[in-house]
Design a protein around this motif. Structure first.
Motif, PDB file in Angstrom:
ATOM      1  N   THR A  52     -25.754  42.887  37.450  1.00  0.00           N
ATOM      2  CA  THR A  52     -24.319  42.633  37.640  1.00  0.00           C
ATOM      3  C   THR A  52     -23.697  42.152  36.323  1.00  0.00           C
ATOM      4  OG1 THR A  52     -24.988  40.530  38.641  1.00  0.00           O
ATOM      5  CG2 THR A  52     -24.240  42.251  40.130  1.00  0.00           C
ATOM      6  N   GLY A  53     -24.493  41.450  35.482  1.00  0.00           N
ATOM      7  CA  GLY A  53     -23.984  41.026  34.171  1.00  0.00           C
ATOM      8  C   GLY A  53     -23.601  42.249  33.330  1.00  0.00           C
ATOM      9  N   LEU A  56     -20.494  43.977  34.780  1.00  0.00           N
ATOM     10  CA  LEU A  56     -19.282  43.206  34.469  1.00  0.00           C
ATOM     11  C   LEU A  56     -18.945  43.273  32.980  1.00  0.00           C
ATOM     12  CD1 LEU A  56     -19.970  40.195  36.823  1.00  0.00           C
ATOM     13  CD2 LEU A  56     -17.936  41.646  36.912  1.00  0.00           C
ATOM     14  N   ARG A  57     -19.972  43.297  32.119  1.00  0.00           N
ATOM     15  CA  ARG A  57     -19.708  43.402  30.668  1.00  0.00           C
ATOM     16  C   ARG A  57     -19.063  44.744  30.345  1.00  0.00           C
ATOM     17  NH1 ARG A  57     -23.584  39.833  30.029  1.00  0.00           N
ATOM     18  NH2 ARG A  57     -25.266  41.269  30.560  1.00  0.00           N
ATOM     19  N   MET A  78     -16.012  35.238  32.356  1.00  0.00           N
ATOM     20  CA  MET A  78     -17.309  35.411  31.695  1.00  0.00           C
ATOM     21  C   MET A  78     -17.374  34.577  30.415  1.00  0.00           C
ATOM     22  SD  MET A  78     -18.140  39.430  32.174  1.00  0.00           S
ATOM     23  CE  MET A  78     -19.881  39.400  31.752  1.00  0.00           C
ATOM     24  N   LYS A  82     -18.449  30.694  33.666  1.00  0.00           N
ATOM     25  CA  LYS A  82     -18.376  30.533  35.125  1.00  0.00           C
ATOM     26  C   LYS A  82     -18.693  31.869  35.810  1.00  0.00           C
ATOM     27  CE  LYS A  82     -15.146  26.664  35.272  1.00  0.00           C
ATOM     28  NZ  LYS A  82     -15.938  25.905  34.367  1.00  0.00           N
ATOM     29  N   LEU A  83     -18.713  31.854  37.134  1.00  0.00           N
ATOM     30  CA  LEU A  83     -19.017  33.076  37.880  1.00  0.00           C
ATOM     31  C   LEU A  83     -17.724  33.778  38.304  1.00  0.00           C
ATOM     32  CD1 LEU A  83     -21.887  31.937  40.293  1.00  0.00           C
ATOM     33  CD2 LEU A  83     -22.069  33.012  38.034  1.00  0.00           C
ATOM     34  N   VAL A  84     -17.733  35.101  38.261  1.00  0.00           N
ATOM     35  CA  VAL A  84     -16.588  35.839  38.802  1.00  0.00           C
ATOM     36  C   VAL A  84     -16.672  35.762  40.333  1.00  0.00           C
ATOM     37  CG1 VAL A  84     -16.611  37.381  36.800  1.00  0.00           C
ATOM     38  CG2 VAL A  84     -17.649  38.134  38.909  1.00  0.00           C
ATOM     39  N   VAL A  89     -17.949  40.889  42.827  1.00  0.00           N
ATOM     40  CA  VAL A  89     -19.340  41.280  42.531  1.00  0.00           C
ATOM     41  C   VAL A  89     -19.943  42.020  43.727  1.00  0.00           C
ATOM     42  CG1 VAL A  89     -21.544  40.474  41.626  1.00  0.00           C
ATOM     43  CG2 VAL A  89     -19.530  39.163  41.213  1.00  0.00           C
ATOM     44  N   GLY A 110     -29.648  39.373  38.327  1.00  0.00           N
ATOM     45  CA  GLY A 110     -28.403  38.596  38.205  1.00  0.00           C
ATOM     46  C   GLY A 110     -27.579  38.574  39.472  1.00  0.00           C
ATOM     47  N   PHE A 111     -28.115  39.076  40.555  1.00  0.00           N
ATOM     48  CA  PHE A 111     -27.460  39.066  41.862  1.00  0.00           C
ATOM     49  C   PHE A 111     -28.538  38.913  42.929  1.00  0.00           C
ATOM     50  CE2 PHE A 111     -25.813  40.767  45.754  1.00  0.00           C
ATOM     51  CZ  PHE A 111     -24.496  40.359  45.769  1.00  0.00           C
ATOM     52  N   ARG A 113     -26.133  35.357  43.111  1.00  0.00           N
ATOM     53  CA  ARG A 113     -26.044  34.152  42.280  1.00  0.00           C
ATOM     54  C   ARG A 113     -25.384  32.994  43.018  1.00  0.00           C
ATOM     55  NH1 ARG A 113     -26.016  36.696  36.795  1.00  0.00           N
ATOM     56  NH2 ARG A 113     -25.773  35.107  35.202  1.00  0.00           N
ATOM     57  N   GLN A 117     -23.307  35.109  48.309  1.00  0.00           N
ATOM     58  CA  GLN A 117     -23.754  36.463  47.921  1.00  0.00           C
ATOM     59  C   GLN A 117     -25.092  36.793  48.588  1.00  0.00           C
ATOM     60  OE1 GLN A 117     -23.857  36.819  43.594  1.00  0.00           O
ATOM     61  NE2 GLN A 117     -21.702  36.225  43.396  1.00  0.00           N
ATOM     62  N   ARG A 193     -23.119  37.113  21.464  1.00  0.00           N
ATOM     63  CA  ARG A 193     -22.349  37.311  22.691  1.00  0.00           C
ATOM     64  C   ARG A 193     -21.488  36.056  22.890  1.00  0.00           C
ATOM     65  NH1 ARG A 193     -26.147  38.902  27.779  1.00  0.00           N
ATOM     66  NH2 ARG A 193     -24.981  37.270  28.803  1.00  0.00           N
ATOM     67  N   ARG A 204     -23.015  27.689  31.583  1.00  0.00           N
ATOM     68  CA  ARG A 204     -23.747  28.677  32.400  1.00  0.00           C
ATOM     69  C   ARG A 204     -24.930  28.004  33.093  1.00  0.00           C
ATOM     70  NH1 ARG A 204     -25.257  33.309  28.440  1.00  0.00           N
ATOM     71  NH2 ARG A 204     -25.925  34.474  30.262  1.00  0.00           N
TER      72      ARG A 204
HETATM   73  P1  AMP Z   1     -25.705  37.694  32.919  1.00  0.00           P
HETATM   74  O1  AMP Z   1     -25.740  38.713  31.824  1.00  0.00           O
HETATM   75  O2  AMP Z   1     -26.459  38.114  34.138  1.00  0.00           O
HETATM   76  O3  AMP Z   1     -26.087  36.310  32.449  1.00  0.00           O
HETATM   77  O4  AMP Z   1     -24.166  37.599  33.398  1.00  0.00           O
HETATM   78  C1  AMP Z   1     -23.128  37.304  32.488  1.00  0.00           C
HETATM   79  C2  AMP Z   1     -21.926  36.749  33.239  1.00  0.00           C
HETATM   80  O5  AMP Z   1     -21.456  37.713  34.207  1.00  0.00           O
HETATM   81  C3  AMP Z   1     -22.178  35.494  34.061  1.00  0.00           C
HETATM   82  O6  AMP Z   1     -22.136  34.307  33.277  1.00  0.00           O
HETATM   83  C4  AMP Z   1     -21.030  35.564  35.067  1.00  0.00           C
HETATM   84  O7  AMP Z   1     -19.790  35.201  34.472  1.00  0.00           O
HETATM   85  C5  AMP Z   1     -20.981  37.069  35.369  1.00  0.00           C
HETATM   86  N1  AMP Z   1     -21.868  37.422  36.511  1.00  0.00           N
HETATM   87  C6  AMP Z   1     -23.016  38.171  36.462  1.00  0.00           C
HETATM   88  N2  AMP Z   1     -23.567  38.301  37.670  1.00  0.00           N
HETATM   89  C7  AMP Z   1     -22.764  37.614  38.524  1.00  0.00           C
HETATM   90  C8  AMP Z   1     -22.809  37.357  39.925  1.00  0.00           C
HETATM   91  N3  AMP Z   1     -23.805  37.820  40.703  1.00  0.00           N
HETATM   92  N4  AMP Z   1     -21.801  36.616  40.464  1.00  0.00           N
HETATM   93  C9  AMP Z   1     -20.788  36.146  39.718  1.00  0.00           C
HETATM   94  N5  AMP Z   1     -20.690  36.335  38.382  1.00  0.00           N
HETATM   95  C10 AMP Z   1     -21.670  37.070  37.779  1.00  0.00           C
END
Ligand code: AMP
Length: 250
Positions: A52-53, A56-57, A78, A82-84, A89, A110-111, A113, A117, A193, A204
């Motif tokens: 999911t990261g 979202l990126r 991001m 914080k979390l979206v 997601v 990453g899901f 989280r 969810q 990043r 985080r």
């Molecule tokens: P990651 O690369 O998995 O560390 O994700 C980077 C960022 O994406 C996190 O710090 C959150 O802002 C967002 N993110 C990724 N996965 C989730 C999730 N399952 N729920 C909410 N936000 C997420």
């Protein structure tokens, strides 16, 4: 990421022990190495890694989204560590799980989280079992937690750098470039990043402790759960993760 020769022996061995991996969750704090391990598992079992990261990126960096309300919101969230929102997601995951390549299984990285969810995923998977679509939908979810100390997480994450030109990755603590902060290959200044800065990373980790740690307990209580030592060398972590998955599926 290309798979090294010693890893390919491991992956072949694991692949021959498990024809249908089913749904696999990789749990762990940011910087625990979930993404690296997920890519190796993906190569071993020919099932997709769903990060999911990464999704979202891609959304955050999509020029078409730069001026939209959604794009701005995702970027701001991001970049603050914080979390979206769960709703966003969950929709992204639902769309991704609907693709045909998930029929034999998938690695969720990453899901979930948050507990919300996790409950949502339990519900969706139970529903899929009723609908009996792909083979993977008949198998229960298994969860593997990659455990790493706070100090190692900090170094792995805040030390991470990438060359914006050739995408080569470095770590300022473990695998620094030969000269200051420039790429060994093309001399371009390395980039970090935005969410890997010390301030954002600390946020985080706080987010992880308050919202994601309960998710680990949720899956531990379900029983199909294993914990591996993520401080080991990368190959050893891979061996432990694969052994745990084969054991949990047997
Ligand atoms: P990651 O690369 O998995 O560390 O994700 C980077 C960022 O994406 C996190 O710090 C959150 O802002 C967002 N993110 C990724 N996965 C989730 C999730 N399952 N729920 C909410 N936000 C997420």
């Amino acid at each position: 990421m290309p798979v090294a020769p010693q890893e390919s022996a491991l992956t072949e061995h694991a692949a021959s022990h498990l024809a249908t991996p089913g749904p696999i969750l990789l749990l762990g704090a940011p910087g625990a190495g979930k993404g690296t391990q997920a890519k190796i598992l993906m190569a071993a079992w020919s099932v997709p890694q769903i990060s999911t990261g990464d999704i979202l990126r891609n959304l955050r960096n999509d020029p078409a989204q730069a001026s939209t309300q959604l794009g701005k919101q995702v970027r701001a969230t991001m970049d603050s560590g914080k979390l979206v929102s769960d709703a966003l997601v969950e929709q992204l995951v639902l769309d991704r799980l609907a693709k045909k390549d998930t029929a034999r299984g998938y690695i969720l990285d990453g899901f979930p989280r948050t507990l919300a969810q996790a409950t949502w995923l339990d519900y969706q998977l139970a529903r899929q079992q009723d609908l009996a679509s792909g083979i993977a939908s008949q198998l229960p979810v298994i969860a593997v937690m990659v455990q790493v100390s706070y100090t190692t997480l900090m170094r792995r994450t805040t030390g991470r750098r990438m060359c914006p030109s050739c995408s080569r990755t470095y770590n300022m603590f473990f695998q620094p470039p030969q000269q200051d902060t420039v790429c060994d290959v093309d001399g371009v200044v390395l980039a970090q990043r935005p969410d890997d800065s010390e301030v954002v990373f600390a946020e985080r980790l706080r987010t992880y402790d308050s919202l994601t740690a309960p998710v680990v307990e949720h899956y531990r209580a379900q029983g199909r759960f294993a914990e591996v030592d993520g401080e080991q060398a990368m190959d050893a972590v891979t061996t432990s993760v694969m052994a745990a998955i084969v054991r949990l599926r047997s």
